[in-house]
Design a protein around this motif. Structure first.
Motif, PDB file in Angstrom:
ATOM      1  N   UNK A  28      24.825  20.557 -10.864  1.00  0.00           N
ATOM      2  CA  UNK A  28      24.387  21.099  -9.588  1.00  0.00           C
ATOM      3  C   UNK A  28      24.879  22.536  -9.443  1.00  0.00           C
ATOM      4  N   UNK A  29      23.947  23.476  -9.450  1.00  0.00           N
ATOM      5  CA  UNK A  29      24.288  24.873  -9.242  1.00  0.00           C
ATOM      6  C   UNK A  29      23.959  25.321  -7.832  1.00  0.00           C
ATOM      7  N   UNK A  30      23.713  24.365  -6.939  1.00  0.00           N
ATOM      8  CA  UNK A  30      23.373  24.715  -5.577  1.00  0.00           C
ATOM      9  C   UNK A  30      21.887  24.940  -5.373  1.00  0.00           C
ATOM     10  N   UNK A  36      18.560  16.835 -10.503  1.00  0.00           N
ATOM     11  CA  UNK A  36      19.944  16.376 -10.449  1.00  0.00           C
ATOM     12  C   UNK A  36      20.715  16.957  -9.280  1.00  0.00           C
ATOM     13  N   UNK A  37      20.070  17.795  -8.459  1.00  0.00           N
ATOM     14  CA  UNK A  37      20.796  18.405  -7.352  1.00  0.00           C
ATOM     15  C   UNK A  37      20.896  17.465  -6.160  1.00  0.00           C
ATOM     16  N   UNK A  38      20.203  16.349  -6.212  1.00  0.00           N
ATOM     17  CA  UNK A  38      20.300  15.356  -5.140  1.00  0.00           C
ATOM     18  C   UNK A  38      21.093  14.157  -5.631  1.00  0.00           C
ATOM     19  N   UNK A  39      21.803  13.570  -4.717  1.00  0.00           N
ATOM     20  CA  UNK A  39      22.555  12.368  -5.034  1.00  0.00           C
ATOM     21  C   UNK A  39      21.577  11.217  -5.230  1.00  0.00           C
ATOM     22  N   UNK A 116      29.731  12.934  -2.743  1.00  0.00           N
ATOM     23  CA  UNK A 116      28.532  13.301  -3.507  1.00  0.00           C
ATOM     24  C   UNK A 116      28.759  13.110  -5.014  1.00  0.00           C
ATOM     25  N   UNK A 117      29.354  11.976  -5.373  1.00  0.00           N
ATOM     26  CA  UNK A 117      29.650  11.650  -6.765  1.00  0.00           C
ATOM     27  C   UNK A 117      28.719  10.551  -7.239  1.00  0.00           C
ATOM     28  N   UNK A 118      28.121  10.760  -8.401  1.00  0.00           N
ATOM     29  CA  UNK A 118      27.295   9.733  -9.035  1.00  0.00           C
ATOM     30  C   UNK A 118      27.614   9.710 -10.520  1.00  0.00           C
ATOM     31  N   UNK A 119      28.382   8.708 -10.921  1.00  0.00           N
ATOM     32  CA  UNK A 119      28.701   8.521 -12.334  1.00  0.00           C
ATOM     33  C   UNK A 119      27.920   7.345 -12.909  1.00  0.00           C
ATOM     34  N   UNK A 122      24.659  10.091 -13.297  1.00  0.00           N
ATOM     35  CA  UNK A 122      25.164  11.407 -13.672  1.00  0.00           C
ATOM     36  C   UNK A 122      24.699  12.550 -12.792  1.00  0.00           C
ATOM     37  N   UNK A 123      24.130  12.264 -11.624  1.00  0.00           N
ATOM     38  CA  UNK A 123      23.656  13.345 -10.752  1.00  0.00           C
ATOM     39  C   UNK A 123      24.809  13.900  -9.923  1.00  0.00           C
ATOM     40  N   UNK A 124      24.561  15.022  -9.278  1.00  0.00           N
ATOM     41  CA  UNK A 124      25.498  15.703  -8.389  1.00  0.00           C
ATOM     42  C   UNK A 124      26.844  15.933  -9.066  1.00  0.00           C
ATOM     43  N   UNK A 125      27.932  15.496  -8.437  1.00  0.00           N
ATOM     44  CA  UNK A 125      29.268  15.759  -8.968  1.00  0.00           C
ATOM     45  C   UNK A 125      29.678  14.757 -10.038  1.00  0.00           C
ATOM     46  N   UNK A 126      28.716  13.968 -10.524  1.00  0.00           N
ATOM     47  CA  UNK A 126      28.974  13.127 -11.687  1.00  0.00           C
ATOM     48  C   UNK A 126      28.953  13.963 -12.947  1.00  0.00           C
TER      49      UNK A 126
END
Length: 158
Positions: A28-30, A36-39, A116-119, A122-126
């Protein structure tokens, strides 16, 4: 159905892994237009746990907001639905999605709405880390966590 349980099949990769060839898409670069910028919605995370044959449902727990008790409670993924009216057999699918706060694999949070973590996907802060990697590295993560907890207890005792 057999292709969905074979981790090397194209069907499994399409449904559960996504495009691994370009993990830069998952950072996510904003930029909201960037993939991948959405959870990933919790509904998709729960579906993955339910239907992915390589994941053990009893290794997962869901933390949710209980509006009656006004607290965050935790339920095992495979807990039967005995309290919420409707047709769902599993409690986690009967909980309204907006009340689910996080999902844990054993003791490690793998999806968190507020952080905003998704492991799982793998999206967002995952940062591209998927559930397969989490499971593979869980023993190392647990050892690190236990060591940190031990250090924290020693500091508090001083």
């Amino acid at each position: 159905m057999e292709k969905l349980t074979d981790v090397n099949s194209a069907a499994y990769e399409r449904l559960f892994v996504g495009n691994r060839s370009n993990n830069n898409d998952l950072v996510d670069d904003g930029d909201p237009e960037q993939k991948g910028s959405r959870l990933t919605p919790v509904k998709e995370v729960l579906r993955r746990i339910r239907w992915d044959g390589t994941l053990l449902q009893n290794d997962f727990t869901v933390q949710y907001y209980d509006r009656v008790e006004e607290s965050i409670d935790e339920a095992t993924f495979d807990a039967p639905n005995n309290s919420v009216s409707g047709n769902e057999d599993l409690f986690v699918f009967a909980i309204p999605e907006h009340r689910i706060v996080s999902v844990k694999y054993k003791q490690q949070i793998v999806w968190d709405k507020d952080q905003r973590v998704d492991r799982v996907f793998g999206s967002m802060k995952g940062n591209g880390e998927t559930i397969d990697v989490v499971i593979e590295n869980y023993a190392d993560w647990k050892k690190e966590k236990d060591e940190q907890d031990h250090i924290n207890r020693q500091r508090q005792a001083e």
